[in-house]
Design a protein around this motif. Structure first.
Motif, PDB file in Angstrom:
ATOM      1  N   VAL A 141     108.280  23.337  59.957  1.00 26.08           N
ATOM      2  CA  VAL A 141     107.278  23.319  59.719  1.00 26.08           C
ATOM      3  C   VAL A 141     106.466  23.376  59.941  1.00 26.08           C
ATOM      4  CG1 VAL A 141     106.172  20.933  59.924  1.00 26.08           C
ATOM      5  CG2 VAL A 141     108.711  20.034  60.010  1.00 26.08           C
ATOM      6  N   HIS A 142     104.927  23.384  58.522  1.00 26.68           N
ATOM      7  CA  HIS A 142     104.263  24.011  59.201  1.00 26.68           C
ATOM      8  C   HIS A 142     103.201  22.964  59.213  1.00 26.68           C
ATOM      9  CE1 HIS A 142     105.427  28.201  58.540  1.00 26.68           C
ATOM     10  NE2 HIS A 142     106.232  28.337  57.666  1.00 26.68           N
ATOM     11  N   LEU A 143     102.300  22.877  60.173  1.00 31.19           N
ATOM     12  CA  LEU A 143     101.056  22.091  60.434  1.00 31.19           C
ATOM     13  C   LEU A 143     100.229  22.545  59.599  1.00 31.19           C
ATOM     14  CD1 LEU A 143     102.113  20.240  63.770  1.00 31.19           C
ATOM     15  CD2 LEU A 143     102.624  19.442  61.457  1.00 31.19           C
ATOM     16  N   ASP A 144      99.058  21.230  59.333  1.00 34.69           N
ATOM     17  CA  ASP A 144      98.384  22.131  58.538  1.00 34.69           C
ATOM     18  C   ASP A 144      96.809  21.862  59.671  1.00 34.69           C
ATOM     19  OD1 ASP A 144      98.759  23.386  56.563  1.00 34.69           O
ATOM     20  OD2 ASP A 144      98.530  20.629  55.127  1.00 34.69           O
ATOM     21  N   VAL A 145      95.394  22.444  60.036  1.00 32.90           N
ATOM     22  CA  VAL A 145      95.190  22.569  60.979  1.00 32.90           C
ATOM     23  C   VAL A 145      93.462  22.078  60.385  1.00 32.90           C
ATOM     24  CG1 VAL A 145      94.015  23.468  63.066  1.00 32.90           C
ATOM     25  CG2 VAL A 145      96.738  23.870  62.511  1.00 32.90           C
ATOM     26  N   ALA A 146      92.612  21.705  60.225  1.00 38.98           N
ATOM     27  CA  ALA A 146      91.265  21.042  59.999  1.00 38.98           C
ATOM     28  C   ALA A 146      90.541  22.181  60.335  1.00 38.98           C
ATOM     29  CB  ALA A 146      90.881  19.518  60.597  1.00 38.98           C
ATOM     30  N   PRO A 147      88.994  22.685  59.219  1.00 32.40           N
ATOM     31  CA  PRO A 147      88.763  23.507  60.015  1.00 32.40           C
ATOM     32  C   PRO A 147      88.151  22.380  60.651  1.00 32.40           C
ATOM     33  CG  PRO A 147      88.528  23.233  57.817  1.00 32.40           C
ATOM     34  CD  PRO A 147      89.866  22.172  57.856  1.00 32.40           C
ATOM     35  N   VAL A 148      87.577  23.932  62.097  1.00 35.28           N
ATOM     36  CA  VAL A 148      86.303  23.751  63.390  1.00 35.28           C
ATOM     37  C   VAL A 148      85.029  23.730  63.414  1.00 35.28           C
ATOM     38  CG1 VAL A 148      86.557  22.694  65.838  1.00 35.28           C
ATOM     39  CG2 VAL A 148      88.662  23.228  64.485  1.00 35.28           C
ATOM     40  N   THR A 149      84.006  22.843  63.355  1.00 34.27           N
ATOM     41  CA  THR A 149      82.471  23.542  63.177  1.00 34.27           C
ATOM     42  C   THR A 149      82.608  24.697  63.912  1.00 34.27           C
ATOM     43  OG1 THR A 149      81.660  22.127  62.060  1.00 34.27           O
ATOM     44  CG2 THR A 149      80.100  23.388  62.679  1.00 34.27           C
ATOM     45  N   SER A 150      82.421  26.200  64.577  1.00 35.20           N
ATOM     46  CA  SER A 150      81.852  26.543  65.261  1.00 35.20           C
ATOM     47  C   SER A 150      80.742  26.069  66.419  1.00 35.20           C
ATOM     48  CB  SER A 150      81.737  28.257  64.779  1.00 35.20           C
ATOM     49  OG  SER A 150      81.112  28.975  65.605  1.00 35.20           O
ATOM     50  N   GLY A 151      81.566  26.164  67.458  1.00 33.85           N
ATOM     51  CA  GLY A 151      81.085  25.786  68.562  1.00 33.85           C
ATOM     52  C   GLY A 151      79.171  27.062  69.101  1.00 33.85           C
ATOM     53  N   LEU A 152      79.831  28.710  68.667  1.00 32.21           N
ATOM     54  CA  LEU A 152      78.795  29.454  68.344  1.00 32.21           C
ATOM     55  C   LEU A 152      77.498  29.161  67.539  1.00 32.21           C
ATOM     56  CD1 LEU A 152      80.931  32.170  68.894  1.00 32.21           C
ATOM     57  CD2 LEU A 152      79.248  31.572  70.887  1.00 32.21           C
ATOM     58  N   ILE A 192      82.918  33.225  62.605  1.00 30.95           N
ATOM     59  CA  ILE A 192      83.743  32.215  61.825  1.00 30.95           C
ATOM     60  C   ILE A 192      84.081  33.435  60.230  1.00 30.95           C
ATOM     61  CG2 ILE A 192      82.927  31.670  59.721  1.00 30.95           C
ATOM     62  CD1 ILE A 192      80.106  29.767  61.306  1.00 30.95           C
ATOM     63  N   ARG A 193      83.908  34.214  60.787  1.00 31.09           N
ATOM     64  CA  ARG A 193      84.102  35.383  59.284  1.00 31.09           C
ATOM     65  C   ARG A 193      85.773  36.012  60.044  1.00 31.09           C
ATOM     66  NH1 ARG A 193      80.094  38.780  59.683  1.00 31.09           N
ATOM     67  NH2 ARG A 193      81.605  40.234  61.425  1.00 31.09           N
ATOM     68  N   ARG A 194      86.093  36.309  61.057  1.00 31.51           N
ATOM     69  CA  ARG A 194      87.700  36.633  61.189  1.00 31.51           C
ATOM     70  C   ARG A 194      89.282  35.868  60.977  1.00 31.51           C
ATOM     71  NH1 ARG A 194      88.159  35.232  67.257  1.00 31.51           N
ATOM     72  NH2 ARG A 194      86.120  36.159  67.576  1.00 31.51           N
ATOM     73  N   PRO A 195      89.588  36.879  60.084  1.00 30.23           N
ATOM     74  CA  PRO A 195      91.138  36.003  59.250  1.00 30.23           C
ATOM     75  C   PRO A 195      91.817  35.614  60.864  1.00 30.23           C
ATOM     76  CG  PRO A 195      90.841  38.636  59.493  1.00 30.23           C
ATOM     77  CD  PRO A 195      89.826  38.299  60.100  1.00 30.23           C
ATOM     78  N   THR A 196      92.219  34.754  60.521  1.00 29.42           N
ATOM     79  CA  THR A 196      93.400  34.052  60.827  1.00 29.42           C
ATOM     80  C   THR A 196      94.231  33.699  60.378  1.00 29.42           C
ATOM     81  OG1 THR A 196      92.643  31.567  59.925  1.00 29.42           O
ATOM     82  CG2 THR A 196      91.746  32.585  62.522  1.00 29.42           C
ATOM     83  N   ALA A 197      95.133  33.164  61.147  1.00 29.24           N
ATOM     84  CA  ALA A 197      97.397  33.075  60.943  1.00 29.24           C
ATOM     85  C   ALA A 197      96.886  31.475  60.481  1.00 29.24           C
ATOM     86  CB  ALA A 197      98.043  33.312  61.879  1.00 29.24           C
ATOM     87  N   SER A 235      98.168  28.466  60.209  1.00 30.57           N
ATOM     88  CA  SER A 235      98.631  27.905  61.609  1.00 30.57           C
ATOM     89  C   SER A 235      97.373  27.614  62.821  1.00 30.57           C
ATOM     90  CB  SER A 235     100.053  27.687  62.182  1.00 30.57           C
ATOM     91  OG  SER A 235     100.215  29.101  62.895  1.00 30.57           O
ATOM     92  N   ALA A 236      96.436  28.809  62.586  1.00 32.46           N
ATOM     93  CA  ALA A 236      95.735  28.630  63.721  1.00 32.46           C
ATOM     94  C   ALA A 236      94.949  28.122  62.807  1.00 32.46           C
ATOM     95  CB  ALA A 236      95.550  30.182  63.784  1.00 32.46           C
ATOM     96  N   VAL A 237      93.501  28.113  63.975  1.00 31.91           N
ATOM     97  CA  VAL A 237      91.864  27.076  63.388  1.00 31.91           C
ATOM     98  C   VAL A 237      91.409  28.132  62.503  1.00 31.91           C
ATOM     99  CG1 VAL A 237      90.116  25.921  65.015  1.00 31.91           C
ATOM    100  CG2 VAL A 237      92.872  26.030  65.954  1.00 31.91           C
ATOM    101  N   GLN A 238      90.426  27.816  61.886  1.00 30.13           N
ATOM    102  CA  GLN A 238      89.914  28.236  61.158  1.00 30.13           C
ATOM    103  C   GLN A 238      88.522  27.366  61.435  1.00 30.13           C
ATOM    104  OE1 GLN A 238      90.304  28.909  56.556  1.00 30.13           O
ATOM    105  NE2 GLN A 238      88.991  29.307  56.465  1.00 30.13           N
ATOM    106  N   PHE A 239      87.484  28.588  61.209  1.00 28.77           N
ATOM    107  CA  PHE A 239      85.867  28.163  61.748  1.00 28.77           C
ATOM    108  C   PHE A 239      85.137  28.141  60.213  1.00 28.77           C
ATOM    109  CE2 PHE A 239      87.930  29.431  65.860  1.00 28.77           C
ATOM    110  CZ  PHE A 239      87.433  28.988  66.957  1.00 28.77           C
ATOM    111  N   THR A 240      84.017  27.160  60.723  1.00 27.81           N
ATOM    112  CA  THR A 240      83.438  27.076  59.359  1.00 27.81           C
ATOM    113  C   THR A 240      82.137  27.255  60.572  1.00 27.81           C
ATOM    114  OG1 THR A 240      83.020  24.119  59.429  1.00 27.81           O
ATOM    115  CG2 THR A 240      84.989  25.402  57.968  1.00 27.81           C
ATOM    116  N   GLY A 241      80.494  26.943  60.006  1.00 32.96           N
ATOM    117  CA  GLY A 241      79.878  27.172  60.227  1.00 32.96           C
ATOM    118  C   GLY A 241      78.626  28.045  59.563  1.00 32.96           C
ATOM    119  N   ARG A 242      78.836  28.531  59.305  1.00 32.45           N
ATOM    120  CA  ARG A 242      78.245  30.057  58.549  1.00 32.45           C
ATOM    121  C   ARG A 242      76.690  29.223  58.398  1.00 32.45           C
ATOM    122  NH1 ARG A 242      78.179  33.021  53.438  1.00 32.45           N
ATOM    123  NH2 ARG A 242      77.270  35.163  54.063  1.00 32.45           N
TER     124      ARG A 242
END
Length: 126
Positions: free
Chosen positions: A12-23, A82-87, A89-96
């Motif tokens: 099972v591959h769970l979708d992880v919602a994008p998270v706004t970058s704290g930085l 934010i620009r860093r590529p992720t797998a 199933s990993a967390v993807q950051f937004t907030g450019r």
């Protein structure tokens, strides 16, 4: 759910919602703080030009430049995160946009702090 061939198990591959970058958020907050402090630098320099306003402007200018520099550095780190590529199933950051706004507000706040200090010194010396 994908079945694993040759076994009764599945993956099972769970979708992880994008998270706004704290930085990015931190960069925007520091940039806005730098702009507000730069207004204090200008106000103290102009309003109290005969009563030591240059000293107060100098103290707040240091704070404004430090906050502006921090906003620029944190914003650049946030854009990198934010620009860093992720797998998948990993967390993807937004907030450019937040990071870019923090960088521009921080740079403007630092510049206005230095200009306000220069104005305060000019008014004090004349």
């Amino acid at each position: 759910m994908e079945g694993v061939s040759g076994t009764p198990f599945g993956v099972v591959h769970l979708d992880v919602a994008p998270v706004t970058s704290g930085l990015a958020i931190g960069a925007l907050v520091a940039g806005i703080a730098s702009l507000l402090v730069s207004l204090l630098v200008i106000c103290f320099g102009v309003a109290f030009k005969n009563d030591g306003g240059a000293w107060a402007s100098g103290a707040f200018a240091v704070l404004g430049v430090l906050a502006g520099g921090a906003a620029v550095v944190i914003g650049l780190l946030g854009r990198r995160q934010i620009r860093r590529p992720t797998a998948p199933s990993a967390v993807q950051f937004t907030g450019r946009g937040l990071a870019m706004a923090g960088i521009s507000c921080g740079a403007a706040g630092a510049l206005l702090s230095l200009l306000g200090l220069g104005l305060a010194l000019l008014l004090t010396l004349t």
